[in-house]
Design a protein around this motif. Sequence first.
Motif, PDB file in Angstrom:
ATOM      1  N   LYS A   1      71.978  27.250  49.837  1.00  0.00           N
ATOM      2  CA  LYS A   1      70.791  27.533  50.650  1.00  0.00           C
ATOM      3  C   LYS A   1      70.119  26.231  51.111  1.00  0.00           C
ATOM      4  N   LEU A   2      70.154  25.190  50.271  1.00  0.00           N
ATOM      5  CA  LEU A   2      69.614  23.900  50.706  1.00  0.00           C
ATOM      6  C   LEU A   2      70.398  23.361  51.897  1.00  0.00           C
ATOM      7  N   ALA A   3      71.728  23.435  51.806  1.00  0.00           N
ATOM      8  CA  ALA A   3      72.563  22.949  52.909  1.00  0.00           C
ATOM      9  C   ALA A   3      72.346  23.788  54.162  1.00  0.00           C
ATOM     10  N   GLU A   4      72.270  25.117  53.984  1.00  0.00           N
ATOM     11  CA  GLU A   4      72.064  26.014  55.122  1.00  0.00           C
ATOM     12  C   GLU A   4      70.734  25.717  55.817  1.00  0.00           C
ATOM     13  N   ALA A   5      69.675  25.515  55.032  1.00  0.00           N
ATOM     14  CA  ALA A   5      68.361  25.205  55.606  1.00  0.00           C
ATOM     15  C   ALA A   5      68.401  23.880  56.360  1.00  0.00           C
ATOM     16  N   SER A   6      69.129  22.900  55.823  1.00  0.00           N
ATOM     17  CA  SER A   6      69.229  21.595  56.478  1.00  0.00           C
ATOM     18  C   SER A   6      69.905  21.716  57.842  1.00  0.00           C
ATOM     19  N   VAL A   7      70.964  22.529  57.909  1.00  0.00           N
ATOM     20  CA  VAL A   7      71.668  22.748  59.184  1.00  0.00           C
ATOM     21  C   VAL A   7      70.750  23.454  60.181  1.00  0.00           C
ATOM     22  N   LEU A   8      70.069  24.500  59.734  1.00  0.00           N
ATOM     23  CA  LEU A   8      69.176  25.245  60.624  1.00  0.00           C
ATOM     24  C   LEU A   8      68.030  24.364  61.118  1.00  0.00           C
ATOM     25  N   ASN A   9      67.518  23.530  60.245  1.00  0.00           N
ATOM     26  CA  ASN A   9      66.439  22.612  60.638  1.00  0.00           C
ATOM     27  C   ASN A   9      66.927  21.622  61.698  1.00  0.00           C
ATOM     28  N   SER A  10      68.147  21.137  61.535  1.00  0.00           N
ATOM     29  CA  SER A  10      68.691  20.189  62.514  1.00  0.00           C
ATOM     30  C   SER A  10      68.899  20.840  63.873  1.00  0.00           C
ATOM     31  N   GLU A  11      69.020  22.171  63.894  1.00  0.00           N
ATOM     32  CA  GLU A  11      69.177  22.918  65.149  1.00  0.00           C
ATOM     33  C   GLU A  11      67.852  23.472  65.650  1.00  0.00           C
ATOM     34  N   HIS A  12      66.743  23.002  65.039  1.00  0.00           N
ATOM     35  CA  HIS A  12      65.376  23.386  65.450  1.00  0.00           C
ATOM     36  C   HIS A  12      65.119  24.889  65.292  1.00  0.00           C
ATOM     37  N   LYS A  13      65.766  25.496  64.302  1.00  0.00           N
ATOM     38  CA  LYS A  13      65.530  26.913  64.004  1.00  0.00           C
ATOM     39  C   LYS A  13      64.606  26.986  62.792  1.00  0.00           C
ATOM     40  N   LEU A  14      63.309  26.785  63.068  1.00  0.00           N
ATOM     41  CA  LEU A  14      62.321  26.627  61.997  1.00  0.00           C
ATOM     42  C   LEU A  14      62.214  27.872  61.131  1.00  0.00           C
ATOM     43  N   LYS A  15      62.092  29.046  61.753  1.00  0.00           N
ATOM     44  CA  LYS A  15      61.918  30.278  60.979  1.00  0.00           C
ATOM     45  C   LYS A  15      63.087  30.508  60.040  1.00  0.00           C
ATOM     46  N   GLU A  16      64.308  30.341  60.578  1.00  0.00           N
ATOM     47  CA  GLU A  16      65.496  30.580  59.754  1.00  0.00           C
ATOM     48  C   GLU A  16      65.599  29.552  58.620  1.00  0.00           C
ATOM     49  N   ALA A  17      65.228  28.299  58.916  1.00  0.00           N
ATOM     50  CA  ALA A  17      65.268  27.256  57.890  1.00  0.00           C
ATOM     51  C   ALA A  17      64.296  27.571  56.750  1.00  0.00           C
ATOM     52  N   ILE A  18      63.087  28.020  57.108  1.00  0.00           N
ATOM     53  CA  ILE A  18      62.100  28.370  56.085  1.00  0.00           C
ATOM     54  C   ILE A  18      62.619  29.522  55.224  1.00  0.00           C
ATOM     55  N   THR A  19      63.244  30.513  55.869  1.00  0.00           N
ATOM     56  CA  THR A  19      63.813  31.636  55.116  1.00  0.00           C
ATOM     57  C   THR A  19      64.808  31.141  54.064  1.00  0.00           C
ATOM     58  N   SER A  20      65.702  30.241  54.466  1.00  0.00           N
ATOM     59  CA  SER A  20      66.711  29.720  53.526  1.00  0.00           C
ATOM     60  C   SER A  20      66.047  28.922  52.399  1.00  0.00           C
ATOM     61  N   TYR A  21      65.035  28.134  52.726  1.00  0.00           N
ATOM     62  CA  TYR A  21      64.353  27.371  51.680  1.00  0.00           C
ATOM     63  C   TYR A  21      63.671  28.307  50.670  1.00  0.00           C
ATOM     64  N   TYR A  22      63.029  29.381  51.142  1.00  0.00           N
ATOM     65  CA  TYR A  22      62.373  30.302  50.211  1.00  0.00           C
ATOM     66  C   TYR A  22      63.397  31.066  49.365  1.00  0.00           C
ATOM     67  N   GLU A  23      64.578  31.321  49.927  1.00  0.00           N
ATOM     68  CA  GLU A  23      65.638  31.941  49.118  1.00  0.00           C
ATOM     69  C   GLU A  23      66.108  30.968  48.039  1.00  0.00           C
ATOM     70  N   ALA A  24      66.150  29.669  48.371  1.00  0.00           N
ATOM     71  CA  ALA A  24      66.496  28.660  47.365  1.00  0.00           C
ATOM     72  C   ALA A  24      65.441  28.635  46.260  1.00  0.00           C
ATOM     73  N   ILE A  25      64.162  28.787  46.629  1.00  0.00           N
ATOM     74  CA  ILE A  25      63.090  28.853  45.621  1.00  0.00           C
ATOM     75  C   ILE A  25      63.315  30.043  44.702  1.00  0.00           C
ATOM     76  N   LYS A  26      63.706  31.186  45.263  1.00  0.00           N
ATOM     77  CA  LYS A  26      63.968  32.384  44.449  1.00  0.00           C
ATOM     78  C   LYS A  26      65.094  32.116  43.446  1.00  0.00           C
ATOM     79  N   PHE A  27      66.159  31.435  43.892  1.00  0.00           N
ATOM     80  CA  PHE A  27      67.258  31.106  42.973  1.00  0.00           C
ATOM     81  C   PHE A  27      66.778  30.151  41.881  1.00  0.00           C
ATOM     82  N   SER A  28      65.921  29.181  42.222  1.00  0.00           N
ATOM     83  CA  SER A  28      65.414  28.251  41.203  1.00  0.00           C
ATOM     84  C   SER A  28      64.567  28.995  40.171  1.00  0.00           C
TER      85      SER A  28
END
Length: 682
Positions: free
Chosen positions: A64-91
């Motif tokens: 999820k960290l890698a996925e969020a990084s890719v989405l952020n690099s493509e300027h997909k802010l909403k999707e990147a935030i979603t992936s980061y919060y899913e990473a928080i859930k796993f932590s």
Amino acid sequence: MNSVKKIIFLFLVSYSSFIIAQTVISESDDIQNNIKKLDSITKHKKLANLKIKAKSTLDKYYFKLAEASVLNSEHKLKEAITSYYEAIKFSEDLKNDSLKGIVYGKIGAMYLMRENLTKALINFNNAFKFLPENKNDSNYVGLRLKKGLVYSYMEDLAGNRNNLPWLLVAAGKQKSRILEANIYNNAGTYFLEAQIPDSAIYYFTKSVQIREAIKNLPSIGQSYNNIGTAYYNKGDFSTALRYFEQGCIWRIKGKAPFQAVVESYVNIGKTYYKLKNNSLAMSYASKAYVLADSIGNGNIKQKAAAVLKDVYIESGNYKNALMYQDIYFHITDSMYGDRKRDEIANLTLEYETDQKLKQDSLKRVEAETAVKFEQEKQEAISKRTTVIITLLILFLSVVAFFAYTFFKSNKEKQKQNDVITKQHSQLQAKQTEINDSINYAKNIQNALLPPRLVFEERNKEYFIFFAPKDVVSGDFYWASSVKENNLDLFIYITADCTGHGVPGAFMSLICISFLNEIINEEKITDVAEILNRLRKKLIQTLADGQDGLDGLVCLLDNKTKKLNYAGANSRFFIAHEKDHILTEYKTDKMPVGKGPRQDVPFVCNSIQLHEGDIIYTFTDGYPDQFGGPKNKKLKVKNVEQKLSEMVDQKLSVQEEEIKKFFTNWKGDKEQIDDVTFIGIKV
């Protein structure tokens, strides 16, 4: 033998799982660290391969960290935030606070890159709640450095001052010399902003020595430019020029971003101007102006225009000086007007998006009840009000800036020759624009006052006489209803903030925002506690000032007709339906703000009213108005007498009488203060 085989088998399975886990972490780090070097196809191919390997909860966290990084690099802010919060859930599933802190740090860095400083600071602070403090950990130190950058961008010297000592201790412990140099550069920036140029030069020099040693060419240019700025602020323009020129050369050598080179041209140009070399000053500033315009950098273009204006004034070419001054104003309006209004217009959407993403990614959606719906509606109203208030504050700031610049420019032009004098009519036109802007601000302020529907829903009869002294007002009134848990309450406030006009309007906006928080969000209905909390927030916000307000908070129980009230330096009247006798009530003799009794709590008082009783509340602008045959104050006793004469009339008639009485008393005299007068029939 079978037991031995089983043990060997289990060992191989465990070891292979360990190897796979380490592979997932390594590949995740590889994607994040090289995100700018990878093309889109390669990024998504690596990501798909990583997803297949991610089996355990820890694997999924790193995916999820890698996925969020890719989405952020493509300027997909909403999707990147979603992936980061899913990473928080796993932590959280792993019960690992450090992993959670890492995610918050990455979210903060993402918002910092987009210049959303408030959200960046919130997420950095969340990261530090979960990460163990470690001056040897470059990732932790890097987060502290990013937090320092946020403080610098926000011009928060106190925040930067508190953060800096920790960073300077950590600097000497870093294996990464790039990070060490960046820390010293951050320290130099703090001392530059704090107007301590000698200390700034010391740390900028330490930074450039490291950068030269490791051959960090683009950053060397930045360091020399920073040293030049420090010498420029000291007034040592010859030394400043030498460093600005070195910075420009290093920026070109190091292939720094083009706008950095253009910035160097501006700095060289303004320094030549200080050294009385107008020819070279004009040459560099003109070059910077054209190049900044070609790349669409309004900030640098504005600085270049300022230099050119000064050069042309110095050379006596007032026509061109005026042209570049107008360009400077136009860019200011564009930068601090349109851009900020666009950012503010997106705040509500961003807030709602963040909340929805948190709920979806963490699967915390719950069934809504009627009470929760009402709470969310009040929160939405409060948030929208905050957005409008922020817009108005920024808008008034721009207006104030233009007003200040206009008058200063006008005074300077009067001292110049006849050519500048002929431009007076153009400056008058700007004044008209400013007045039009203030009138527009009045419409925005009026939009923040409670709509008449709030009063009409809860009261049989009422009137509101609201008369600002200037276009915008320091007086305000506030109202809301509380209808939950079998309660039917109506709360309203009549208030007079320190000052009037634009300063008073700023205070009223701050107070309205705090009242929304206290009553609509925190659900406080104790009238004394409302004033206590409002006082505390004002003192914390206005730490160095004596500003505050006088006012009255009334809470009317529509079922029992009981009135609870608390006030600050205020008084009001109640007319009783039974005998039409008018009774005066006074409140605590202290303001809502700093003062000798600021630690004394306000007192809640109660009155049992009956149907048909009338409550009259007002600010001191009404009785303090000068006028009449002897040009004296109207005074409260005359207000009381006037109310006694018309207490049996309809409130619509009383409203006209109140206005007429005030107008006739004032006559042709100037209104001295804002006026608010409210009458409500129980």
